[in-house]
Design a protein around this motif. Structure first.
Motif, PDB file in Angstrom:
ATOM      1  N   ALA A  84       0.832  -1.210   0.000  1.00 26.02           N
ATOM      2  CA  ALA A  84       0.000   0.000   0.000  1.00 26.02           C
ATOM      3  C   ALA A  84       0.864   1.257   0.000  1.00 26.02           C
ATOM      4  CB  ALA A  84      -0.933  -0.006   1.210  1.00 26.02           C
ATOM      5  N   LEU A  85       1.966   1.224   0.742  1.00 25.57           N
ATOM      6  CA  LEU A  85       2.885   2.360   0.783  1.00 25.57           C
ATOM      7  C   LEU A  85       3.499   2.599  -0.592  1.00 25.57           C
ATOM      8  CD1 LEU A  85       4.461   4.520   2.324  1.00 25.57           C
ATOM      9  CD2 LEU A  85       6.076   2.736   3.034  1.00 25.57           C
ATOM     10  N   TYR A  86       3.863   1.520  -1.270  1.00 19.38           N
ATOM     11  CA  TYR A  86       4.428   1.627  -2.616  1.00 19.38           C
ATOM     12  C   TYR A  86       3.417   2.260  -3.577  1.00 19.38           C
ATOM     13  CZ  TYR A  86       5.944   0.048  -7.246  1.00 19.38           C
ATOM     14  OH  TYR A  86       6.294  -0.013  -8.575  1.00 19.38           O
ATOM     15  N   GLU A  87       2.159   1.821  -3.490  1.00 16.90           N
ATOM     16  CA  GLU A  87       1.127   2.383  -4.364  1.00 16.90           C
ATOM     17  C   GLU A  87       0.900   3.865  -4.068  1.00 16.90           C
ATOM     18  OE1 GLU A  87      -0.276   0.984  -6.965  1.00 16.90           O
ATOM     19  OE2 GLU A  87       0.941  -0.812  -6.614  1.00 16.90           O
ATOM     20  N   TYR A  88       0.985   4.242  -2.784  1.00 18.59           N
ATOM     21  CA  TYR A  88       0.831   5.658  -2.432  1.00 18.59           C
ATOM     22  C   TYR A  88       1.970   6.493  -3.017  1.00 18.59           C
ATOM     23  CZ  TYR A  88       1.218   9.933   0.282  1.00 18.59           C
ATOM     24  OH  TYR A  88       1.373  11.250   0.633  1.00 18.59           O
ATOM     25  N   ILE A  89       3.198   6.003  -2.884  1.00 20.49           N
ATOM     26  CA  ILE A  89       4.350   6.753  -3.403  1.00 20.49           C
ATOM     27  C   ILE A  89       4.240   6.927  -4.913  1.00 20.49           C
ATOM     28  CG2 ILE A  89       6.867   6.676  -3.709  1.00 20.49           C
ATOM     29  CD1 ILE A  89       7.061   5.371  -0.962  1.00 20.49           C
ATOM     30  N   LYS A  90       3.679   5.943  -5.601  1.00 19.57           N
ATOM     31  CA  LYS A  90       3.509   6.042  -7.046  1.00 19.57           C
ATOM     32  C   LYS A  90       2.595   7.206  -7.443  1.00 19.57           C
ATOM     33  CE  LYS A  90       2.463   2.402  -9.395  1.00 19.57           C
ATOM     34  NZ  LYS A  90       1.898   1.076  -9.763  1.00 19.57           N
ATOM     35  N   THR A  91       1.668   7.580  -6.556  1.00 23.51           N
ATOM     36  CA  THR A  91       0.726   8.661  -6.876  1.00 23.51           C
ATOM     37  C   THR A  91       1.352  10.039  -6.723  1.00 23.51           C
ATOM     38  OG1 THR A  91      -0.147   8.887  -4.607  1.00 23.51           O
ATOM     39  CG2 THR A  91      -1.154   7.205  -6.017  1.00 23.51           C
ATOM     40  N   LEU A  92       2.515  10.136  -6.087  1.00 24.63           N
ATOM     41  CA  LEU A  92       3.145  11.426  -5.847  1.00 24.63           C
ATOM     42  C   LEU A  92       3.805  11.938  -7.122  1.00 24.63           C
ATOM     43  CD1 LEU A  92       4.758  10.657  -2.375  1.00 24.63           C
ATOM     44  CD2 LEU A  92       2.583  11.800  -2.834  1.00 24.63           C
ATOM     45  N   GLU A  93       3.790  13.237  -7.295  1.00 23.37           N
ATOM     46  CA  GLU A  93       4.359  13.853  -8.487  1.00 23.37           C
ATOM     47  C   GLU A  93       5.879  13.696  -8.510  1.00 23.37           C
ATOM     48  OE1 GLU A  93       2.893  15.298 -11.062  1.00 23.37           O
ATOM     49  OE2 GLU A  93       0.857  15.008 -10.286  1.00 23.37           O
ATOM     50  N   ALA A  94       6.421  13.449  -9.695  1.00 21.64           N
ATOM     51  CA  ALA A  94       7.875  13.402  -9.842  1.00 21.64           C
ATOM     52  C   ALA A  94       8.458  14.763  -9.488  1.00 21.64           C
ATOM     53  CB  ALA A  94       8.241  13.022 -11.278  1.00 21.64           C
ATOM     54  N   GLY A  95       9.547  14.764  -8.762  1.00 25.72           N
ATOM     55  CA  GLY A  95      10.167  16.016  -8.352  1.00 25.72           C
ATOM     56  C   GLY A  95       9.660  16.537  -7.021  1.00 25.72           C
ATOM     57  N   GLU A  96       8.695  15.817  -6.416  1.00 30.02           N
ATOM     58  CA  GLU A  96       8.140  16.255  -5.134  1.00 30.02           C
ATOM     59  C   GLU A  96       8.955  15.659  -3.987  1.00 30.02           C
ATOM     60  OE1 GLU A  96       4.046  15.640  -2.477  1.00 30.02           O
ATOM     61  OE2 GLU A  96       4.025  15.296  -4.646  1.00 30.02           O
ATOM     62  N   LEU A  97       9.343  16.499  -3.034  1.00 30.59           N
ATOM     63  CA  LEU A  97      10.008  16.012  -1.826  1.00 30.59           C
ATOM     64  C   LEU A  97       8.966  15.251  -1.012  1.00 30.59           C
ATOM     65  CD1 LEU A  97      12.052  19.220  -0.916  1.00 30.59           C
ATOM     66  CD2 LEU A  97      12.938  17.112  -1.914  1.00 30.59           C
ATOM     67  N   CYS A  98       9.146  13.937  -0.888  1.00 29.44           N
ATOM     68  CA  CYS A  98       8.022  13.123  -0.417  1.00 29.44           C
ATOM     69  C   CYS A  98       8.237  12.405   0.911  1.00 29.44           C
ATOM     70  CB  CYS A  98       7.654  12.098  -1.497  1.00 29.44           C
ATOM     71  SG  CYS A  98       8.952  10.901  -1.859  1.00 29.44           S
ATOM     72  N   VAL A  99       9.396  12.542   1.548  1.00 33.00           N
ATOM     73  CA  VAL A  99       9.624  11.788   2.776  1.00 33.00           C
ATOM     74  C   VAL A  99       8.623  12.172   3.866  1.00 33.00           C
ATOM     75  CG1 VAL A  99      11.266  11.283   4.631  1.00 33.00           C
ATOM     76  CG2 VAL A  99      12.055  11.382   2.261  1.00 33.00           C
ATOM     77  N   LEU A 100       8.378  13.464   4.033  1.00 33.85           N
ATOM     78  CA  LEU A 100       7.410  13.898   5.042  1.00 33.85           C
ATOM     79  C   LEU A 100       6.006  13.423   4.693  1.00 33.85           C
ATOM     80  CD1 LEU A 100       8.582  17.521   5.964  1.00 33.85           C
ATOM     81  CD2 LEU A 100       8.828  15.430   7.290  1.00 33.85           C
ATOM     82  N   SER A 101       5.676  13.408   3.398  1.00 29.73           N
ATOM     83  CA  SER A 101       4.370  12.898   2.976  1.00 29.73           C
ATOM     84  C   SER A 101       4.238  11.417   3.322  1.00 29.73           C
ATOM     85  CB  SER A 101       4.183  13.101   1.467  1.00 29.73           C
ATOM     86  OG  SER A 101       4.205  14.467   1.129  1.00 29.73           O
ATOM     87  N   VAL A 102       5.331  10.667   3.139  1.00 31.41           N
ATOM     88  CA  VAL A 102       5.332   9.240   3.475  1.00 31.41           C
ATOM     89  C   VAL A 102       5.113   9.049   4.975  1.00 31.41           C
ATOM     90  CG1 VAL A 102       6.806   7.197   3.630  1.00 31.41           C
ATOM     91  CG2 VAL A 102       6.696   8.504   1.503  1.00 31.41           C
TER      92      VAL A 102
END
Length: 273
Positions: A84-102
């Protein structure tokens, strides 16, 4: 944000110094990737969650490799959470700083996975009638490099969960061989592709009908393990395995033929000269 050593730790602290030297123009060799661990609380379940993060050099244009673990989760629950975490990360825009979102996503969703019912198998048959359980398979996989301790641990866990045999050779380049049923080998390959890689290639696939070849005679390895040989340290603190010893290892397991497929050259050990 995470001032305590028990909350945040960098796998190899010297990488930060190497990065500063590289950014400052005082070092021209690309440093290793940054790996770190966050230990998060799951107060709703009175549990801890270990979040392993490996940031590729191309981050944030390339998504990070992220794995969540907890002693409060069984294998099935942990796989469900990470899928589920992998699928969520796939929805994030390329170039977006995503660690905090994770981290935010995990804080909101991880408690649900502690309450999932346990099952006997970590993976269920997706196509129970496709015959893949009766086909034996061996995959030879090439990676530009395998250094991250998190990836190395995930590779071992995944292969052992699926009861595959073979090996993983870390370093630059890195190689993985798995053998078992075609269904389980395909599942392993799919899990592997969920990790972030500079380059990952399926070099060779060997197939045999189980009616013509039993698992015992088909398999060339008794178990799955990470192997290593004498190494030489490269200029960027990269460890390059001795390929001569690797060829000898393949010869000992009656699969030296794969050396040509992996490297595009014929292999020769010292005893051949």
């Amino acid at each position: 944000m995470y001032p305590n050593a028990s909350e945040f730790s960098i796998t190899l602290p010297s990488v930060l110094a190497d990065m500063k030297l590289y950014i400052g123009g005082r070092h021209h060799i690309l440093p290793l990737e940054l790996d770190f661990t966050l230990n998060l609380d799951v107060p709703e379940r009175n549990a801890k969650l270990e979040l392993n993060v490996a940031l590729p050099h191309e981050y944030p244009m390339l998504k990070p490799h992220v794995t969540a673990r907890s002693i409060g989760l069984n294998r099935h629950q942990q796989k469900e959470l990470n899928d589920a975490l992998y699928e969520y990360i796939k929805t994030l825009e390329a170039g977006e700083l995503c660690v905090l979102s994770v981290i935010t996503w995990l804080s909101e969703n991880a408690p649900n996975y502690f309450s999932l019912q346990s099952v006997n198998k970590a993976t269920e048959d997706i196509h129970p009638n496709d015959g893949s359980k009766n086909v034996l398979c061996r995959l030879w996989i090439y990676s530009h490099h395998i250094f991250s301790k998190f990836k190395r641990r995930d590779i071992l866990d995944s292969a052992q969960d699926l009861k595959l045999t073979g090996f993983s050779l870390p370093g630059k380049p890195g190689f993985i061989c798995v053998e078992g049923t075609k269904k389980d080998c395909s599942e392993f390959h799919q899990q592997l592709k969920k990790m972030s890689w500079k380059k990952l290639s399926l070099v060779k696939e060997e197939i045999a009908e189980s009616s013509a070849s039993s698992p015992q005679t088909f398999r060339k390895f008794q178990d799955f393990q990470e192997i290593s040989f004498q190494v030489r340290r490269g200029p960027a603190k990269e460890y390059h395995m001795d390929m001569g010893q690797f060829l000898k290892y393949l010869e000992d397991h009656n699969c030296a033929y794969a050396f040509h497929d992996l490297f595009g050259i014929e292999g020769h050990t010292a005893s051949d000269k």
